[in-house]
Design a protein around this motif. Structure first.
Motif, PDB file in Angstrom:
ATOM      1  N   PHE A  72       0.899  -1.174   0.034  1.00 43.41           N
ATOM      2  CA  PHE A  72       0.101  -0.012   0.103  1.00 43.41           C
ATOM      3  C   PHE A  72       0.909   1.190  -0.052  1.00 43.41           C
ATOM      4  CE2 PHE A  72      -2.258   3.477   2.302  1.00 43.41           C
ATOM      5  CZ  PHE A  72      -3.599   3.458   1.632  1.00 43.41           C
ATOM      6  N   LEU A  73       2.035   1.384   0.858  1.00 41.63           N
ATOM      7  CA  LEU A  73       3.003   2.342   0.900  1.00 41.63           C
ATOM      8  C   LEU A  73       3.490   2.798  -0.424  1.00 41.63           C
ATOM      9  CD1 LEU A  73       4.556   4.322   2.671  1.00 41.63           C
ATOM     10  CD2 LEU A  73       6.000   2.583   2.939  1.00 41.63           C
ATOM     11  N   ASN A  74       4.037   1.565  -0.914  1.00 37.38           N
ATOM     12  CA  ASN A  74       4.587   1.661  -2.338  1.00 37.38           C
ATOM     13  C   ASN A  74       3.805   2.385  -3.254  1.00 37.38           C
ATOM     14  OD1 ASN A  74       7.109   1.297  -4.127  1.00 37.38           O
ATOM     15  ND2 ASN A  74       5.916  -0.086  -5.018  1.00 37.38           N
ATOM     16  N   GLU A  75       2.446   1.654  -3.608  1.00 35.33           N
ATOM     17  CA  GLU A  75       1.695   1.860  -4.468  1.00 35.33           C
ATOM     18  C   GLU A  75       0.913   3.482  -4.438  1.00 35.33           C
ATOM     19  OE1 GLU A  75      -1.487  -1.011  -4.177  1.00 35.33           O
ATOM     20  OE2 GLU A  75       0.008  -2.573  -5.006  1.00 35.33           O
ATOM     21  N   ASN A  76       0.872   3.728  -3.195  1.00 40.30           N
ATOM     22  CA  ASN A  76       0.528   5.328  -3.149  1.00 40.30           C
ATOM     23  C   ASN A  76       1.409   6.299  -3.076  1.00 40.30           C
ATOM     24  OD1 ASN A  76      -2.789   5.039  -2.291  1.00 40.30           O
ATOM     25  ND2 ASN A  76      -1.653   3.267  -1.705  1.00 40.30           N
ATOM     26  N   THR A  77       2.709   6.031  -2.768  1.00 37.84           N
ATOM     27  CA  THR A  77       3.928   6.978  -2.849  1.00 37.84           C
ATOM     28  C   THR A  77       4.584   6.931  -3.741  1.00 37.84           C
ATOM     29  OG1 THR A  77       5.194   5.622  -1.530  1.00 37.84           O
ATOM     30  CG2 THR A  77       3.629   7.019  -0.122  1.00 37.84           C
ATOM     31  N   GLY A  78       4.523   6.035  -4.793  1.00 41.00           N
ATOM     32  CA  GLY A  78       5.448   5.676  -5.715  1.00 41.00           C
ATOM     33  C   GLY A  78       6.842   5.591  -5.474  1.00 41.00           C
ATOM     34  N   LEU A  79       7.038   5.020  -4.326  1.00 38.14           N
ATOM     35  CA  LEU A  79       8.523   4.831  -3.812  1.00 38.14           C
ATOM     36  C   LEU A  79       9.285   4.363  -4.680  1.00 38.14           C
ATOM     37  CD1 LEU A  79      10.018   5.408  -0.924  1.00 38.14           C
ATOM     38  CD2 LEU A  79       9.653   3.213  -0.261  1.00 38.14           C
ATOM     39  N   HIS A  80       9.053   3.244  -5.387  1.00 39.05           N
ATOM     40  CA  HIS A  80      10.069   2.549  -6.184  1.00 39.05           C
ATOM     41  C   HIS A  80      10.683   3.699  -7.473  1.00 39.05           C
ATOM     42  CE1 HIS A  80       6.259   2.115  -8.360  1.00 39.05           C
ATOM     43  NE2 HIS A  80       6.838   2.146  -9.344  1.00 39.05           N
ATOM     44  N   PRO A  83      14.328   8.596  -7.322  1.00 37.83           N
ATOM     45  CA  PRO A  83      15.638   8.390  -7.533  1.00 37.83           C
ATOM     46  C   PRO A  83      16.638   8.114  -6.495  1.00 37.83           C
ATOM     47  CG  PRO A  83      14.816  10.234  -8.656  1.00 37.83           C
ATOM     48  CD  PRO A  83      13.791   9.729  -7.680  1.00 37.83           C
ATOM     49  N   GLY A  84      17.318   7.108  -6.497  1.00 33.01           N
ATOM     50  CA  GLY A  84      18.334   6.712  -5.374  1.00 33.01           C
ATOM     51  C   GLY A  84      17.592   5.688  -4.387  1.00 33.01           C
ATOM     52  N   VAL A  85      16.368   5.456  -4.539  1.00 32.17           N
ATOM     53  CA  VAL A  85      15.794   4.413  -3.827  1.00 32.17           C
ATOM     54  C   VAL A  85      16.037   3.079  -4.413  1.00 32.17           C
ATOM     55  CG1 VAL A  85      13.645   3.406  -2.674  1.00 32.17           C
ATOM     56  CG2 VAL A  85      14.150   6.071  -2.643  1.00 32.17           C
ATOM     57  N   THR A  86      16.718   2.105  -3.689  1.00 30.01           N
ATOM     58  CA  THR A  86      16.955   0.793  -4.191  1.00 30.01           C
ATOM     59  C   THR A  86      16.450  -0.176  -3.086  1.00 30.01           C
ATOM     60  OG1 THR A  86      19.314   0.802  -3.536  1.00 30.01           O
ATOM     61  CG2 THR A  86      18.784   1.854  -5.836  1.00 30.01           C
ATOM     62  N   PRO A  87      16.344  -1.459  -3.635  1.00 28.42           N
ATOM     63  CA  PRO A  87      16.143  -2.522  -2.478  1.00 28.42           C
ATOM     64  C   PRO A  87      17.481  -2.681  -1.730  1.00 28.42           C
ATOM     65  CG  PRO A  87      15.567  -3.372  -4.784  1.00 28.42           C
ATOM     66  CD  PRO A  87      16.315  -1.880  -4.973  1.00 28.42           C
ATOM     67  N   ASN A  88      18.799  -2.444  -2.215  1.00 28.33           N
ATOM     68  CA  ASN A  88      19.898  -2.722  -1.494  1.00 28.33           C
ATOM     69  C   ASN A  88      20.023  -1.416  -0.266  1.00 28.33           C
ATOM     70  OD1 ASN A  88      20.634  -4.919  -2.781  1.00 28.33           O
ATOM     71  ND2 ASN A  88      22.077  -3.874  -4.068  1.00 28.33           N
ATOM     72  N   LEU A  89      19.550  -0.221  -0.734  1.00 27.75           N
ATOM     73  CA  LEU A  89      19.584   0.555   0.374  1.00 27.75           C
ATOM     74  C   LEU A  89      18.619   0.561   1.361  1.00 27.75           C
ATOM     75  CD1 LEU A  89      20.194   3.798   1.038  1.00 27.75           C
ATOM     76  CD2 LEU A  89      18.536   4.343  -0.136  1.00 27.75           C
ATOM     77  N   ILE A  90      17.558   0.108   1.060  1.00 28.86           N
ATOM     78  CA  ILE A  90      16.555  -0.407   2.101  1.00 28.86           C
ATOM     79  C   ILE A  90      17.010  -1.813   3.111  1.00 28.86           C
ATOM     80  CG2 ILE A  90      14.080  -1.219   2.266  1.00 28.86           C
ATOM     81  CD1 ILE A  90      13.321   0.016  -0.170  1.00 28.86           C
ATOM     82  N   SER A  91      17.676  -2.555   2.263  1.00 24.94           N
ATOM     83  CA  SER A  91      18.207  -3.659   3.179  1.00 24.94           C
ATOM     84  C   SER A  91      19.223  -3.030   3.941  1.00 24.94           C
ATOM     85  CB  SER A  91      18.952  -4.719   2.166  1.00 24.94           C
ATOM     86  OG  SER A  91      17.947  -5.310   1.618  1.00 24.94           O
ATOM     87  N   GLY A  92      20.104  -2.097   3.672  1.00 25.00           N
ATOM     88  CA  GLY A  92      21.194  -1.389   4.753  1.00 25.00           C
ATOM     89  C   GLY A  92      20.412  -0.515   5.811  1.00 25.00           C
ATOM     90  N   THR A  93      19.245   0.008   5.446  1.00 28.42           N
ATOM     91  CA  THR A  93      18.618   0.662   6.397  1.00 28.42           C
ATOM     92  C   THR A  93      17.781  -0.123   7.473  1.00 28.42           C
ATOM     93  OG1 THR A  93      17.903   2.205   4.744  1.00 28.42           O
ATOM     94  CG2 THR A  93      16.578   2.343   6.897  1.00 28.42           C
ATOM     95  N   HIS A  94      17.401  -1.431   7.104  1.00 31.35           N
ATOM     96  CA  HIS A  94      16.797  -2.299   8.065  1.00 31.35           C
ATOM     97  C   HIS A  94      17.865  -3.020   8.867  1.00 31.35           C
ATOM     98  CE1 HIS A  94      17.153  -6.293   6.234  1.00 31.35           C
ATOM     99  NE2 HIS A  94      16.532  -5.928   4.895  1.00 31.35           N
ATOM    100  N   LEU A  95      19.069  -3.165   8.283  1.00 32.22           N
ATOM    101  CA  LEU A  95      20.267  -3.570   9.128  1.00 32.22           C
ATOM    102  C   LEU A  95      20.750  -2.699  10.327  1.00 32.22           C
ATOM    103  CD1 LEU A  95      22.581  -5.649   9.724  1.00 32.22           C
ATOM    104  CD2 LEU A  95      23.852  -4.616   7.880  1.00 32.22           C
ATOM    105  N   PHE A  96      20.602  -1.326   9.990  1.00 31.15           N
ATOM    106  CA  PHE A  96      20.810  -0.033  11.023  1.00 31.15           C
ATOM    107  C   PHE A  96      19.922  -0.402  11.787  1.00 31.15           C
ATOM    108  CE2 PHE A  96      19.973   4.262  12.194  1.00 31.15           C
ATOM    109  CZ  PHE A  96      21.280   4.452  12.829  1.00 31.15           C
ATOM    110  N   LEU A  97      18.500  -0.487  11.494  1.00 24.53           N
ATOM    111  CA  LEU A  97      17.454  -0.550  12.593  1.00 24.53           C
ATOM    112  C   LEU A  97      17.743  -1.645  13.444  1.00 24.53           C
ATOM    113  CD1 LEU A  97      14.346   0.525  10.325  1.00 24.53           C
ATOM    114  CD2 LEU A  97      15.274   1.627  12.589  1.00 24.53           C
ATOM    115  N   ALA A  98      18.088  -2.729  12.970  1.00 22.10           N
ATOM    116  CA  ALA A  98      18.665  -4.028  14.018  1.00 22.10           C
ATOM    117  C   ALA A  98      19.344  -3.630  14.748  1.00 22.10           C
ATOM    118  CB  ALA A  98      18.897  -5.080  12.874  1.00 22.10           C
ATOM    119  N   VAL A  99      20.604  -2.949  14.285  1.00 19.68           N
ATOM    120  CA  VAL A  99      21.693  -2.582  15.202  1.00 19.68           C
ATOM    121  C   VAL A  99      20.874  -1.710  16.501  1.00 19.68           C
ATOM    122  CG1 VAL A  99      23.770  -1.207  15.531  1.00 19.68           C
ATOM    123  CG2 VAL A  99      23.457  -2.665  13.306  1.00 19.68           C
TER     124      VAL A  99
END
Length: 331
Positions: A72-80, A83-99
């Motif tokens: 829902f978030l992606n469809e309504n915000t066009g997050l994908h 520019p600059g938003v990549t799956p790997n960037l999101i993976s790095g962000t959730h690793l930071f949140l795990a820390v």
């Protein structure tokens, strides 16, 4: 105050279980009605348009909360498309949140540990979001599958593994810093003088509380971390095996046979068992234990019953997989 928290915790867990049971019943009812393979026009009118093997084996929180919310978030915000938003960037962000979550979990303040639970839930949501963004950028619709061996898959798997290990290590550090109590019974000795020597005798048992030794804590936490790694590995193994047999187009296996096996009740049961037995599911249970300050209780339950439950699911899965492979391939 403690009684109020206990009551709130009970009602929260009861509501959560009720919601997930209702969603499971709705999901499998729709699966029984429409089967596993259907066109996009039919999917538009379904409550659960995606019914791949992976989504069936996904833990309840991700399946029924994070996946629809992130889509829902992606469809309504066009997050994908940003520019600059990549799956790997999101993976790095959730690793930071795990820390961040792990840092909170070692705190002596229950409020800070609960903040860590919030960080961990955000991490789980972003773990789903990276896949949602990837599929949107690749224009993959109506699918929920892993791309094994790709760089993105390896990066996400690394972030997931490190995140899970950080949670386990943080729990171990917390229990070492604030060791739990255990009740022990002692038999005190009283002495009476009889002539020239003292005569000792035992009185009634006394109960007292002592800290659990660090050695015991560390052994149990090591076994739990090993169990989480094993759950992750076996879940991925059986997911890969079932996807290859039941979803991947194969000239030796008719599509009708794949659909038939996917509709078997035994297939549903095995995949549902992995839904509640995966590493992600058990990390969710761990975060729930931290939320209600019941970590040591959960650690003991997981040590006593976790290995037996995992072995039971593995044996059933292997037997089922062997039968399915023999039926589909005639081997």
């Amino acid at each position: 105050m403690a009684g109020c928290e206990e009551s709130c915790g009970f009602y929260f867990v009861f509501a959560l279980v009720t919601f997930f049971v209702w969603m499971d019943l709705s999901f499998f009812d729709e699966l029984a009605e429409h089967g596993s393979f259907y066109n996009e026009s039919m999917a538009e009118h379904m409550m659960f348009p995606v019914k791949t093997v992976k989504i069936r084996m996904q833990d309840h929180t991700d399946h029924y909360v994070n996946v629809p919310c992130m889509q829902f978030l992606n469809e309504n915000t066009g997050l994908h498309t940003v520019p600059g938003v990549t799956p790997n960037l999101i993976s790095g962000t959730h690793l930071f949140l795990a820390v961040m979550a792990a840092k909170c979990f070692i705190s002596g303040s229950l409020g800070i540990r609960r903040l860590g639970v919030l960080f961990y839930q955000l991490r789980c949501a972003l773990d789903i979001l990276d896949g949602v963004v990837f599929r949107a950028q690749q224009n993959i619709r109506g699918n929920f599958m892993s791309v094994w061996g790709s760089m993105g898959y390896l990066i996400d798997a690394f972030a997931d593994m490190v995140g899970g290990l950080l949670v386990g290590l943080a729990c171990a550090v917390f229990l070492n810093r604030f060791p739990p109590w255990k009740r022990v019974r002692t038999k005190p000795h009283d002495e009476l003088e009889s002539g020239r020597k003292a005569v000792s005798f035992q009185t009634e048992e006394e109960e007292r509380y002592v800290h659990v030794s660090r050695r015991s804590v560390n052994i149990k936490m090591f076994l739990i971390i090993a169990q989480i790694v094993a759950r992750s590995g076996f879940w991925d193994h059986y997911l890969h095996s079932y996807v290859e047999l039941l979803e991947t187009p194969n000239p030796d296996i008719p599509r009708e046979l794949q659909a038939e096996v996917l509709s078997y009740r035994s297939t549903w049961v095995i995949m549902w068992l992995w839904k509640v037995s995966s590493a992600d599911a058990f990390l969710q249970f761990t975060s729930l234990a931290i939320l209600f300050d019941k970590l040591w209780v959960w650690v003991q339950i997981l040590n006593y019953f976790g290995p037996l439950e995992l072995a039971f699911v593995i044996v059933l899965s292997q037997l089922h997989l062997m039968e399915v492979r023999a039926y589909l391939l005639g081997t």
